[in-house]
Design a protein around this motif. Structure first.
Motif, PDB file in Angstrom:
ATOM      1  N   ALA A 195       0.830  -1.209   0.000  1.00 14.83           N
ATOM      2  CA  ALA A 195       0.000   0.000   0.000  1.00 14.83           C
ATOM      3  C   ALA A 195       0.864   1.258   0.000  1.00 14.83           C
ATOM      4  O   ALA A 195       0.606   2.209  -0.751  1.00 14.83           O
ATOM      5  CB  ALA A 195      -0.936  -0.009   1.203  1.00 14.83           C
ATOM      6  N   TYR A 196       1.896   1.277   0.811  1.00 17.99           N
ATOM      7  CA  TYR A 196       2.771   2.450   0.892  1.00 17.99           C
ATOM      8  C   TYR A 196       3.568   2.633  -0.385  1.00 17.99           C
ATOM      9  O   TYR A 196       3.808   3.766  -0.826  1.00 17.99           O
ATOM     10  CB  TYR A 196       3.708   2.332   2.100  1.00 17.99           C
ATOM     11  CG  TYR A 196       3.171   2.947   3.371  1.00 17.99           C
ATOM     12  CD1 TYR A 196       3.846   3.980   4.004  1.00 17.99           C
ATOM     13  CD2 TYR A 196       1.988   2.504   3.949  1.00 17.99           C
ATOM     14  CE1 TYR A 196       3.368   4.554   5.184  1.00 17.99           C
ATOM     15  CE2 TYR A 196       1.495   3.060   5.109  1.00 17.99           C
ATOM     16  CZ  TYR A 196       2.178   4.090   5.724  1.00 17.99           C
ATOM     17  OH  TYR A 196       1.685   4.653   6.875  1.00 17.99           O
ATOM     18  N   SER A 197       4.022   1.527  -0.970  1.00 20.10           N
ATOM     19  CA  SER A 197       4.813   1.644  -2.195  1.00 20.10           C
ATOM     20  C   SER A 197       3.997   2.243  -3.329  1.00 20.10           C
ATOM     21  O   SER A 197       4.535   2.887  -4.227  1.00 20.10           O
ATOM     22  CB  SER A 197       5.357   0.271  -2.607  1.00 20.10           C
ATOM     23  OG  SER A 197       4.304  -0.592  -2.997  1.00 20.10           O
ATOM     24  N   SER A 249      -4.072   9.693   0.075  1.00 19.68           N
ATOM     25  CA  SER A 249      -3.453   9.033  -1.077  1.00 19.68           C
ATOM     26  C   SER A 249      -3.706   7.533  -1.031  1.00 19.68           C
ATOM     27  O   SER A 249      -3.908   6.892  -2.072  1.00 19.68           O
ATOM     28  CB  SER A 249      -1.945   9.313  -1.103  1.00 19.68           C
ATOM     29  OG  SER A 249      -1.682  10.685  -1.301  1.00 19.68           O
ATOM     30  N   LEU A 250      -3.694   6.968   0.167  1.00 20.28           N
ATOM     31  CA  LEU A 250      -3.989   5.542   0.322  1.00 20.28           C
ATOM     32  C   LEU A 250      -5.426   5.249  -0.103  1.00 20.28           C
ATOM     33  O   LEU A 250      -5.695   4.236  -0.765  1.00 20.28           O
ATOM     34  CB  LEU A 250      -3.764   5.108   1.779  1.00 20.28           C
ATOM     35  CG  LEU A 250      -2.312   4.990   2.251  1.00 20.28           C
ATOM     36  CD1 LEU A 250      -2.254   4.802   3.766  1.00 20.28           C
ATOM     37  CD2 LEU A 250      -1.599   3.829   1.554  1.00 20.28           C
ATOM     38  N   PHE A 251      -6.353   6.129   0.272  1.00 17.48           N
ATOM     39  CA  PHE A 251      -7.754   5.954  -0.145  1.00 17.48           C
ATOM     40  C   PHE A 251      -7.882   6.046  -1.661  1.00 17.48           C
ATOM     41  O   PHE A 251      -8.590   5.243  -2.286  1.00 17.48           O
ATOM     42  CB  PHE A 251      -8.648   7.008   0.515  1.00 17.48           C
ATOM     43  CG  PHE A 251      -9.104   6.634   1.895  1.00 17.48           C
ATOM     44  CD1 PHE A 251      -9.896   5.510   2.110  1.00 17.48           C
ATOM     45  CD2 PHE A 251      -8.749   7.403   2.989  1.00 17.48           C
ATOM     46  CE1 PHE A 251     -10.318   5.160   3.381  1.00 17.48           C
ATOM     47  CE2 PHE A 251      -9.159   7.054   4.275  1.00 17.48           C
ATOM     48  CZ  PHE A 251      -9.944   5.932   4.469  1.00 17.48           C
ATOM     49  N   ASP A 252      -7.205   7.028  -2.258  1.00 11.31           N
ATOM     50  CA  ASP A 252      -7.265   7.187  -3.713  1.00 11.31           C
ATOM     51  C   ASP A 252      -6.729   5.940  -4.414  1.00 11.31           C
ATOM     52  O   ASP A 252      -7.324   5.460  -5.394  1.00 11.31           O
ATOM     53  CB  ASP A 252      -6.460   8.412  -4.152  1.00 11.31           C
ATOM     54  CG  ASP A 252      -7.111   9.715  -3.719  1.00 11.31           C
ATOM     55  OD1 ASP A 252      -8.316   9.698  -3.400  1.00 11.31           O
ATOM     56  OD2 ASP A 252      -6.403  10.745  -3.688  1.00 11.31           O
ATOM     57  N   ALA A 253      -5.592   5.429  -3.917  1.00 13.31           N
ATOM     58  CA  ALA A 253      -4.998   4.236  -4.523  1.00 13.31           C
ATOM     59  C   ALA A 253      -5.903   3.026  -4.344  1.00 13.31           C
ATOM     60  O   ALA A 253      -6.036   2.197  -5.261  1.00 13.31           O
ATOM     61  CB  ALA A 253      -3.629   3.969  -3.900  1.00 13.31           C
ATOM     62  N   ALA A 265      -9.724  -0.791  -6.693  1.00 14.26           N
ATOM     63  CA  ALA A 265     -11.051  -1.404  -6.698  1.00 14.26           C
ATOM     64  C   ALA A 265     -11.722  -1.242  -8.058  1.00 14.26           C
ATOM     65  O   ALA A 265     -12.362  -2.170  -8.565  1.00 14.26           O
ATOM     66  CB  ALA A 265     -11.918  -0.783  -5.596  1.00 14.26           C
ATOM     67  N   LEU A 266     -11.567  -0.067  -8.672  1.00  8.95           N
ATOM     68  CA  LEU A 266     -12.147   0.167  -9.994  1.00  8.95           C
ATOM     69  C   LEU A 266     -11.509  -0.738 -11.046  1.00  8.95           C
ATOM     70  O   LEU A 266     -12.198  -1.263 -11.930  1.00  8.95           O
ATOM     71  CB  LEU A 266     -11.960   1.633 -10.394  1.00  8.95           C
ATOM     72  CG  LEU A 266     -12.859   2.653  -9.679  1.00  8.95           C
ATOM     73  CD1 LEU A 266     -12.449   4.071 -10.037  1.00  8.95           C
ATOM     74  CD2 LEU A 266     -14.326   2.421 -10.039  1.00  8.95           C
ATOM     75  N   GLU A 267     -10.194  -0.918 -10.935  1.00 13.14           N
ATOM     76  CA  GLU A 267      -9.515  -1.814 -11.874  1.00 13.14           C
ATOM     77  C   GLU A 267     -10.022  -3.242 -11.732  1.00 13.14           C
ATOM     78  O   GLU A 267     -10.181  -3.962 -12.720  1.00 13.14           O
ATOM     79  CB  GLU A 267      -7.998  -1.765 -11.642  1.00 13.14           C
ATOM     80  CG  GLU A 267      -7.318  -0.535 -12.204  1.00 13.14           C
ATOM     81  CD  GLU A 267      -7.502  -0.411 -13.705  1.00 13.14           C
ATOM     82  OE1 GLU A 267      -7.319  -1.432 -14.413  1.00 13.14           O
ATOM     83  OE2 GLU A 267      -7.849   0.683 -14.173  1.00 13.14           O
ATOM     84  N   GLU A 268     -10.293  -3.644 -10.486  1.00 10.49           N
ATOM     85  CA  GLU A 268     -10.800  -5.005 -10.252  1.00 10.49           C
ATOM     86  C   GLU A 268     -12.205  -5.161 -10.831  1.00 10.49           C
ATOM     87  O   GLU A 268     -12.540  -6.198 -11.411  1.00 10.49           O
ATOM     88  CB  GLU A 268     -10.798  -5.293  -8.752  1.00 10.49           C
ATOM     89  CG  GLU A 268     -11.278  -6.689  -8.372  1.00 10.49           C
ATOM     90  CD  GLU A 268     -10.400  -7.804  -8.919  1.00 10.49           C
ATOM     91  OE1 GLU A 268     -10.874  -8.960  -8.928  1.00 10.49           O
ATOM     92  OE2 GLU A 268      -9.257  -7.518  -9.353  1.00 10.49           O
ATOM     93  N   ILE A 269     -13.036  -4.116 -10.676  1.00  4.30           N
ATOM     94  CA  ILE A 269     -14.394  -4.143 -11.248  1.00  4.30           C
ATOM     95  C   ILE A 269     -14.319  -4.242 -12.765  1.00  4.30           C
ATOM     96  O   ILE A 269     -15.039  -5.031 -13.396  1.00  4.30           O
ATOM     97  CB  ILE A 269     -15.184  -2.889 -10.827  1.00  4.30           C
ATOM     98  CG1 ILE A 269     -15.506  -2.945  -9.326  1.00  4.30           C
ATOM     99  CG2 ILE A 269     -16.478  -2.767 -11.634  1.00  4.30           C
ATOM    100  CD1 ILE A 269     -16.099  -1.659  -8.776  1.00  4.30           C
TER     101      ILE A 269
END
Length: 246
Positions: free
Chosen positions: A167-169, A212-216, A221-225
């Protein structure tokens, strides 16, 4: 900054010597001057390394006796589920107050070390270790070993929990300029001896990070959808029928 890199190298080398049995559990480490000669560094650098080893639970410092190797505490890193969001919130709460507290006890030498870390960050020299060292100096400057211990453990979680590392990376490498500006603001508040500004600058640093963590997370999640929709579209699509008919 070279001395600061040596500080972490010495911690790792002494830990390797402990793990290999060179310095067995219950045994005493060589005196400070001997370690300084052995690693060809200054005695203050050795003192910093001993503090870090004590925080990590590898040694115990006994006044007027020496530094003794102790049994390594059980690592609970993988026993409790901790998310990157939880870690970042905890860091904001603890390190915000640490920055405010450090204002009253940080030395000119420590401020100079922070400035050297900022220079290393500007030049892109070992950015991850520079970031860790920046927060370590501030937590040590509180003169509260419990706070130092907490911050060291936060970094242990960050570096050893796979979900947090990933997540941090995803967010740290894409915001180098913002991170540098935030660290400058923290440093300036400490230098100006302003506890409220120091607390606020630290909170703003972690607020940007957690957003930024929320945005990522949302982007992932959108990519998975999209991926699942594409799989479903491929399974049920009748495009091939329409195209054949045409």
């Amino acid at each position: 900054m070279q001395n600061r890199r040596l500080f972490w190298e010495i911690v790792e080398k002494i830990e390797e010597s402990i793990d290999s049995g060179q310095y067995p559990c219950g045994g005493r480490l060589p005196p400070e001057r001997v370690l300084a000669d052995l690693f060809n560094v200054s005695r203050p650098t050795i003192r910093e390394a001993i503090i870090a080893l004590e925080v990590r639970g590898r040694v115990e410092v006994k006044t007027s006796s020496g530094v003794y190797v102790i049994e390594k505490a059980q690592d609970v890193t993988n026993q409790l589920p901790v998310s990157a969001f939880e870690l970042t919130q905890a860091r904001a709460l603890v390190e915000g107050e640490a920055a405010a507290l450090a204002v009253f006890s940080i030395t000119e030498e420590e401020l100079n070390r922070l400035h050297q870390v900022l220079i290393a960050m500007e030049k892109g020299i070992d950015a991850e270790n520079a970031d860790r060292e920046f927060h370590h100096i501030i937590s040590a400057a509180t003169r509260n070993n419990a706070i130092l211990y907490a911050v060291q453990n936060f970094w242990h979680l960050r570096e050893h929990k796979q979900n947090i590392k990933e997540a941090y990376s995803n967010v740290c490498h894409g915001s180098v300029d913002k991170r540098l500006d935030e660290h400058r603001n923290i440093y300036n508040a400490l230098k100006n001896r302003n506890p409220q500004a120091a607390r606020m600058a630290m909170h703003e640093h972690f607020n940007r990070l957690i957003n930024s963590l929320f945005d990522a997370s949302e982007a992932q999640a959108l990519e998975e959808i999209k991926r699942k929709n594409n799989e479903t579209r491929g399974l049920y699509s009748i495009n091939h029928l329409v195209e054949h008919k045409t």
